[in-house]
Design a protein around this motif. Sequence first.
Motif, PDB file in Angstrom:
ATOM      1  N   ASP A  35     -13.236  20.645  32.332  1.00  0.00           N
ATOM      2  CA  ASP A  35     -13.852  21.939  33.065  1.00  0.00           C
ATOM      3  C   ASP A  35     -14.116  22.838  31.972  1.00  0.00           C
ATOM      4  O   ASP A  35     -15.301  23.511  32.196  1.00  0.00           O
ATOM      5  CB  ASP A  35     -12.769  22.244  33.814  1.00  0.00           C
ATOM      6  CG  ASP A  35     -12.314  21.377  34.939  1.00  0.00           C
ATOM      7  OD1 ASP A  35     -13.122  20.978  35.662  1.00  0.00           O
ATOM      8  OD2 ASP A  35     -11.189  20.999  34.924  1.00  0.00           O
ATOM      9  N   VAL A  36     -13.386  23.226  31.009  1.00  0.00           N
ATOM     10  CA  VAL A  36     -13.592  24.291  29.846  1.00  0.00           C
ATOM     11  C   VAL A  36     -15.105  23.713  29.271  1.00  0.00           C
ATOM     12  O   VAL A  36     -15.987  24.780  28.966  1.00  0.00           O
ATOM     13  CB  VAL A  36     -12.564  24.210  28.847  1.00  0.00           C
ATOM     14  CG1 VAL A  36     -12.879  25.147  27.896  1.00  0.00           C
ATOM     15  CG2 VAL A  36     -11.321  24.566  29.475  1.00  0.00           C
ATOM     16  N   ILE A  37     -15.346  22.645  28.913  1.00  0.00           N
ATOM     17  CA  ILE A  37     -16.525  22.003  28.221  1.00  0.00           C
ATOM     18  C   ILE A  37     -17.671  22.235  29.120  1.00  0.00           C
ATOM     19  O   ILE A  37     -18.769  22.795  28.825  1.00  0.00           O
ATOM     20  CB  ILE A  37     -16.498  20.574  27.840  1.00  0.00           C
ATOM     21  CG1 ILE A  37     -15.303  20.546  26.666  1.00  0.00           C
ATOM     22  CG2 ILE A  37     -17.638  20.376  27.250  1.00  0.00           C
ATOM     23  CD1 ILE A  37     -15.639  21.241  25.467  1.00  0.00           C
ATOM     24  N   ARG A  38     -17.797  22.039  30.429  1.00  0.00           N
ATOM     25  CA  ARG A  38     -18.455  22.276  31.309  1.00  0.00           C
ATOM     26  C   ARG A  38     -19.075  23.804  31.728  1.00  0.00           C
ATOM     27  O   ARG A  38     -20.192  24.154  31.576  1.00  0.00           O
ATOM     28  CB  ARG A  38     -18.376  21.592  32.527  1.00  0.00           C
ATOM     29  CG  ARG A  38     -19.441  21.687  33.668  1.00  0.00           C
ATOM     30  CD  ARG A  38     -19.260  21.102  35.186  1.00  0.00           C
ATOM     31  NE  ARG A  38     -18.022  21.982  35.754  1.00  0.00           N
ATOM     32  CZ  ARG A  38     -16.943  21.894  36.015  1.00  0.00           C
ATOM     33  NH1 ARG A  38     -16.216  20.576  35.654  1.00  0.00           N
ATOM     34  NH2 ARG A  38     -15.924  22.573  36.803  1.00  0.00           N
TER      35      ARG A  38
ATOM     36  N   SER B 223       0.749  31.478  24.014  1.00  0.00           N
ATOM     37  CA  SER B 223      -0.084  30.330  24.607  1.00  0.00           C
ATOM     38  C   SER B 223       0.401  29.993  25.958  1.00  0.00           C
ATOM     39  O   SER B 223       1.394  30.105  26.449  1.00  0.00           O
ATOM     40  CB  SER B 223       0.431  29.173  23.548  1.00  0.00           C
ATOM     41  OG  SER B 223       0.243  29.208  22.331  1.00  0.00           O
ATOM     42  N   PHE B 224      -0.626  29.632  26.777  1.00  0.00           N
ATOM     43  CA  PHE B 224      -0.781  29.439  28.277  1.00  0.00           C
ATOM     44  C   PHE B 224      -1.469  28.037  28.502  1.00  0.00           C
ATOM     45  O   PHE B 224      -2.290  27.838  27.856  1.00  0.00           O
ATOM     46  CB  PHE B 224      -1.459  30.608  28.925  1.00  0.00           C
ATOM     47  CG  PHE B 224      -0.885  31.911  28.782  1.00  0.00           C
ATOM     48  CD1 PHE B 224       0.069  32.443  29.412  1.00  0.00           C
ATOM     49  CD2 PHE B 224      -1.223  32.661  27.493  1.00  0.00           C
ATOM     50  CE1 PHE B 224       0.678  33.803  29.301  1.00  0.00           C
ATOM     51  CE2 PHE B 224      -0.884  34.102  27.373  1.00  0.00           C
ATOM     52  CZ  PHE B 224       0.124  34.651  28.076  1.00  0.00           C
TER      53      PHE B 224
ATOM     54  N   GLN C 152      -7.359  21.669  23.238  1.00  0.00           N
ATOM     55  CA  GLN C 152      -7.088  20.631  24.026  1.00  0.00           C
ATOM     56  C   GLN C 152      -5.538  19.763  23.529  1.00  0.00           C
ATOM     57  O   GLN C 152      -5.505  18.603  23.635  1.00  0.00           O
ATOM     58  CB  GLN C 152      -8.063  19.534  24.248  1.00  0.00           C
ATOM     59  CG  GLN C 152      -8.378  18.919  23.178  1.00  0.00           C
ATOM     60  CD  GLN C 152      -9.771  17.840  23.249  1.00  0.00           C
ATOM     61  OE1 GLN C 152      -9.725  17.074  24.196  1.00  0.00           O
ATOM     62  NE2 GLN C 152     -10.631  17.638  22.200  1.00  0.00           N
ATOM     63  N   ASP C 153      -4.793  20.618  22.988  1.00  0.00           N
ATOM     64  CA  ASP C 153      -3.356  19.989  22.534  1.00  0.00           C
ATOM     65  C   ASP C 153      -2.248  20.807  23.167  1.00  0.00           C
ATOM     66  O   ASP C 153      -1.170  20.910  22.655  1.00  0.00           O
ATOM     67  CB  ASP C 153      -3.454  20.151  21.076  1.00  0.00           C
ATOM     68  CG  ASP C 153      -3.700  21.723  20.516  1.00  0.00           C
ATOM     69  OD1 ASP C 153      -3.543  22.685  21.532  1.00  0.00           O
ATOM     70  OD2 ASP C 153      -3.511  22.052  19.140  1.00  0.00           O
ATOM     71  N   GLY C 154      -2.656  21.278  24.384  1.00  0.00           N
ATOM     72  CA  GLY C 154      -1.351  21.821  25.114  1.00  0.00           C
ATOM     73  C   GLY C 154      -0.727  20.476  26.012  1.00  0.00           C
ATOM     74  O   GLY C 154      -0.794  19.264  25.823  1.00  0.00           O
ATOM     75  N   PRO C 155       0.551  21.173  26.524  1.00  0.00           N
ATOM     76  CA  PRO C 155       1.100  20.141  27.347  1.00  0.00           C
ATOM     77  C   PRO C 155       0.643  19.637  28.520  1.00  0.00           C
ATOM     78  O   PRO C 155      -0.286  20.608  29.104  1.00  0.00           O
ATOM     79  CB  PRO C 155       2.507  21.155  27.903  1.00  0.00           C
ATOM     80  CG  PRO C 155       2.107  22.605  27.930  1.00  0.00           C
ATOM     81  CD  PRO C 155       1.196  22.568  26.608  1.00  0.00           C
ATOM     82  N   MET C 156       1.041  18.575  29.222  1.00  0.00           N
ATOM     83  CA  MET C 156       0.587  18.143  30.302  1.00  0.00           C
ATOM     84  C   MET C 156       1.084  18.926  31.533  1.00  0.00           C
ATOM     85  O   MET C 156       2.149  19.341  31.494  1.00  0.00           O
ATOM     86  CB  MET C 156       0.825  16.334  30.464  1.00  0.00           C
ATOM     87  CG  MET C 156       0.159  15.810  29.287  1.00  0.00           C
ATOM     88  SD  MET C 156      -1.688  15.962  29.221  1.00  0.00           S
ATOM     89  CE  MET C 156      -2.133  15.264  30.778  1.00  0.00           C
ATOM     90  N   PRO C 157       0.401  18.803  32.600  1.00  0.00           N
ATOM     91  CA  PRO C 157      -0.613  17.800  33.248  1.00  0.00           C
ATOM     92  C   PRO C 157      -2.281  18.360  32.548  1.00  0.00           C
ATOM     93  O   PRO C 157      -2.952  17.606  32.675  1.00  0.00           O
ATOM     94  CB  PRO C 157      -0.676  17.896  34.530  1.00  0.00           C
ATOM     95  CG  PRO C 157       0.056  19.226  34.992  1.00  0.00           C
ATOM     96  CD  PRO C 157       1.150  19.424  34.077  1.00  0.00           C
ATOM     97  N   SER C 158      -2.196  19.633  32.296  1.00  0.00           N
ATOM     98  CA  SER C 158      -3.462  19.996  32.038  1.00  0.00           C
ATOM     99  C   SER C 158      -3.927  19.679  30.612  1.00  0.00           C
ATOM    100  O   SER C 158      -5.184  19.426  30.341  1.00  0.00           O
ATOM    101  CB  SER C 158      -3.610  21.734  32.023  1.00  0.00           C
ATOM    102  OG  SER C 158      -2.953  22.276  30.956  1.00  0.00           O
ATOM    103  N   GLY C 159      -3.209  19.639  29.603  1.00  0.00           N
ATOM    104  CA  GLY C 159      -3.381  19.481  28.386  1.00  0.00           C
ATOM    105  C   GLY C 159      -3.952  20.537  27.569  1.00  0.00           C
ATOM    106  O   GLY C 159      -4.519  20.448  26.432  1.00  0.00           O
TER     107      GLY C 159
END
Length: 323
Positions: A6-9, A87-88, A126-133
């Motif tokens: 989504d971020v890349i889009r 960080s969020f 893109q190195d955050g915790p799941m589920p979003s990552g």
Amino acid sequence: MLKWNDVIRYASQGNPKPDRRVEKSEEEWERILSPEEFRITRQKGTERAYSSELCNLFEPGKYACICCDTLLFDSLEKFQSGTGWPSFTQPIKENAVAYHKDVSYGMYRIEANCNTCDAHLGHVFQDGPMPSGLRYCINAVSLKKVKDDSLKATFGGGCFWCTEAIFQELKGVIKVESGYSGGKVEHPTYREVTTGTTGHAEVIDVTYNPSEITFEDLLKIHLSTHNPTTPNRQGADRGSQYRSVIFYRTEEEKEIALKVISELQPSFDDMIVTEVAMFEHFYKAEDYHQNYYKSNPNGGYCQGVINPKLEKFRKLYKEKLVK
């Protein structure tokens, strides 16, 4: 829930429309901001790592843009990344943050800006915790803490026109929005969801004040105002999109949901089949679905289906209604 694609889009194809815009000249921003706030937010600066106590503060609340007061992040999505910057995992709303490609300093990164006033906030990785990552690495100087104890709850119990009408009448409920959750298709339309092939359920997203009404109260009302014993069905509405479901955001909410189901089970002749699942994303439904009962009180569905449910609900929970 936003994910890396989504971020890349957004960074590649354009950002979502903000709720409002705030535009000022550089001279105006310089007059109202401190030198450090101006350097970070208007000149794309970066604060020194570990320079703010905000990295280690996790008490409830919201974080707003220092420039325009737009709410950007919720403390529920804040985590200890060990990077030296707050960080969020998610913004407070999908359209709160704007994304832009950043190739400065010989790196390829995604810059995060306030979508209302274009203030530089930091970057997304893109190195955050799941589920979003995701990890929104944000300059503390770009943010200010706002006291806001409101929480969200998301659940489905058949057609969202019915559930929305019920929960809009409760004391402590700030806002109710109809939409879709629990599926695999991104940004589904109503027509797609009604096919039953997207995996989404029709749900309501409830913003509430926990000092006035608790999550447990909301669940008890939810389970007693629809039939939680019929798989993929509510009355004449059939299909997985009409399933009974509770989406939890924390392990504590999961435990509360399971406890409430266990406590209410003796009140039903059949087994409660309500799904209890981790919340991932709420997609707001089309505008004509919002406030449906209030906008169409004399419609056939409202008169024949919603009114009887409201009458039963009002008798059961008279003390919890908005006066």
